[in-house]
Design a protein around this motif. Structure first.
Motif, PDB file in Angstrom:
ATOM      1  N   VAL A 150      32.671  30.431  19.910  1.00 38.63           N
ATOM      2  CA  VAL A 150      32.844  31.151  21.176  1.00 38.63           C
ATOM      3  C   VAL A 150      32.604  32.624  20.877  1.00 38.63           C
ATOM      4  O   VAL A 150      33.463  33.314  20.334  1.00 38.63           O
ATOM      5  CB  VAL A 150      34.242  30.934  21.775  1.00 38.63           C
ATOM      6  CG1 VAL A 150      34.366  31.679  23.109  1.00 38.63           C
ATOM      7  CG2 VAL A 150      34.513  29.444  21.972  1.00 38.63           C
ATOM      8  N   TYR A 186      36.467  28.627  30.065  1.00 40.77           N
ATOM      9  CA  TYR A 186      35.615  28.190  28.946  1.00 40.77           C
ATOM     10  C   TYR A 186      36.479  27.675  27.795  1.00 40.77           C
ATOM     11  O   TYR A 186      36.248  26.586  27.255  1.00 40.77           O
ATOM     12  CB  TYR A 186      34.768  29.378  28.501  1.00 40.77           C
ATOM     13  CG  TYR A 186      33.573  29.069  27.647  1.00 40.77           C
ATOM     14  CD1 TYR A 186      32.316  28.898  28.212  1.00 40.77           C
ATOM     15  CD2 TYR A 186      33.685  28.996  26.254  1.00 40.77           C
ATOM     16  CE1 TYR A 186      31.200  28.645  27.431  1.00 40.77           C
ATOM     17  CE2 TYR A 186      32.584  28.752  25.464  1.00 40.77           C
ATOM     18  CZ  TYR A 186      31.343  28.574  26.055  1.00 40.77           C
ATOM     19  OH  TYR A 186      30.232  28.318  25.264  1.00 40.77           O
ATOM     20  N   LEU A 218      29.211  33.852  26.648  1.00 40.86           N
ATOM     21  CA  LEU A 218      29.532  32.444  26.893  1.00 40.86           C
ATOM     22  C   LEU A 218      28.256  31.660  27.185  1.00 40.86           C
ATOM     23  O   LEU A 218      27.393  32.119  27.930  1.00 40.86           O
ATOM     24  CB  LEU A 218      30.497  32.326  28.083  1.00 40.86           C
ATOM     25  CG  LEU A 218      31.816  33.101  27.958  1.00 40.86           C
ATOM     26  CD1 LEU A 218      32.667  32.873  29.193  1.00 40.86           C
ATOM     27  CD2 LEU A 218      32.563  32.696  26.695  1.00 40.86           C
TER      28      LEU A 218
END
Length: 334
Positions: A94, A177, A99
């Protein structure tokens, strides 16, 4: 001893052996050995620009197609999640402010910009259209998380059912996310670059709890010290001056405390050494002054015996000064 024996018996997820990393002509570190086992949560620390994010990228993809970093030398990355035998999606990176929704949702048939025009439920529905079990699990996991956090963490303010992904605030996008990737059973190792950026305090506390509850191995970079204190149980510390990576099995707080004590001891030792050097230099200067005075001595009434005595003593003073200076300069710098 029992805990150490257990850790040694656990298979390594990642094992760095004589590992060296560079960016162009700049060596970040070299000859590093480090092991990451299941469930470990590592705080990757070091000064800004020392290569923390670059190391995360190298762990995610040891072969860099863009040429932004290079694994150099004869070192290797092994372990059950090493690049040669890594199961698909077992390592998830990440990246800070970058993203990748298409990768997260495994929607290979969609372009990133197309997904950004959809709401999260729409994107999840699109990803699960192929009846993928994993995509269906993602959708269900998101629904359960949203229900739990809707009022308790005020996630309702994000209006996920109405707001396209590309229009979500950075904090709302990051927490959604992370909530999906944290519940992925096939993800064994998370690489997190500044995960608490843009998150409010309740969401940071949620993230801390979720990481601990997930049981996943984590290597994380963060300037949020309380977050690292709460989550990390190991530390990897990059020293850009020595090009080394120190590996510690201590918690982040304990490591920082021990490092500060060591720094204070070094500072005290350095100051004591400087005082000692100053004292030795003063003695050497006085001896050299005495040596120079004796060498220039002219005896009264041409007394050669007195002259030779003075000059001989001057020679001894010069040799003593030289010995003292040699002693001073031979000390290793603290």
């Amino acid at each position: 001893v029992a805990v150490r024996t257990l850790l040694l018996a656990m298979p390594a997820l990642l094992e760095l052996v004589n590992f060296s990393l560079s960016t162009g002509s700049a060596i970040l570190f070299e000859g590093v050995d480090a092991v990451l086992t299941e469930g470990q949560r590592v705080a990757l620390v070091g000064p800004n620009g020392s290569g923390k994010s670059t190391l995360l990228r190298a762990l995610a993809a040891p072969a860099d197609d863009e040429g932004s970093y290079f694994v150099v030398g004869a070192g290797s990355v092994g372990g059950t999640l090493g690049p040669d035998n890594r199961p698909q999606d077992s390592v998830f990176f990440v990246e800070q402010d970058a993203l990748q929704w298409a990768r997260l949702l495994r929607a290979a048939e969609c372009e990133e910009h197309e997904l950004l025009e959809l709401t999260l439920p729409e994107a999840l529905e699109l990803a699960s259209a192929g009846a993928s079990a994993a995509a269906l699990e993602d959708a269900e996991a998101w629904r359960s998380t949203l229900v739990a956090a809707y009022d308790a963490l005020e996630w309702r303010t994000a209006a996920y059912d109405e707001t396209p992904l590309g229009e979500l605030s950075p904090g709302c996008a990051v927490r959604a996310y992370l909530s999906i990737v944290l519940q992925r059973r096939d993800v064994k190792l998370l690489l997190l670059d500044e995960p608490t950026n843009h998150l409010d305090l309740p969401t940071v506390l949620w993230l801390q709890h979720a990481l601990l509850a997930s049981g996943k191995a984590v290597v994380m970079v963060s300037h949020d010290r309380p977050f690292l204190d709460a989550v990390a149980d190991h530390v990897w510390d990059i020293d850009p001056m020595l090009h080394t990576l120190t590996v510690s099995g201590a918690s982040y707080a304990a490591y920082c405390h021990a490092k500060e004590i060591a720094r204070e001891k070094q500072r005290a030792a350095y100051e004591a050494q400087q005082k000692r050097h100053k004292r030795l230099s003063s003695v050497a200067e006085n001896l050299r002054a005495a040596s120079a005075s004796g060498a220039r001595h002219v005896a009264k009434d041409h007394d050669t015996l007195q002259r030779d005595f003075k000059r001989d003593r001057a020679g001894r003073s010069g040799r003593k000064a030289k010995a003292i200076e040699t002693r001073r300069d031979s000390e290793a710098t603290v």
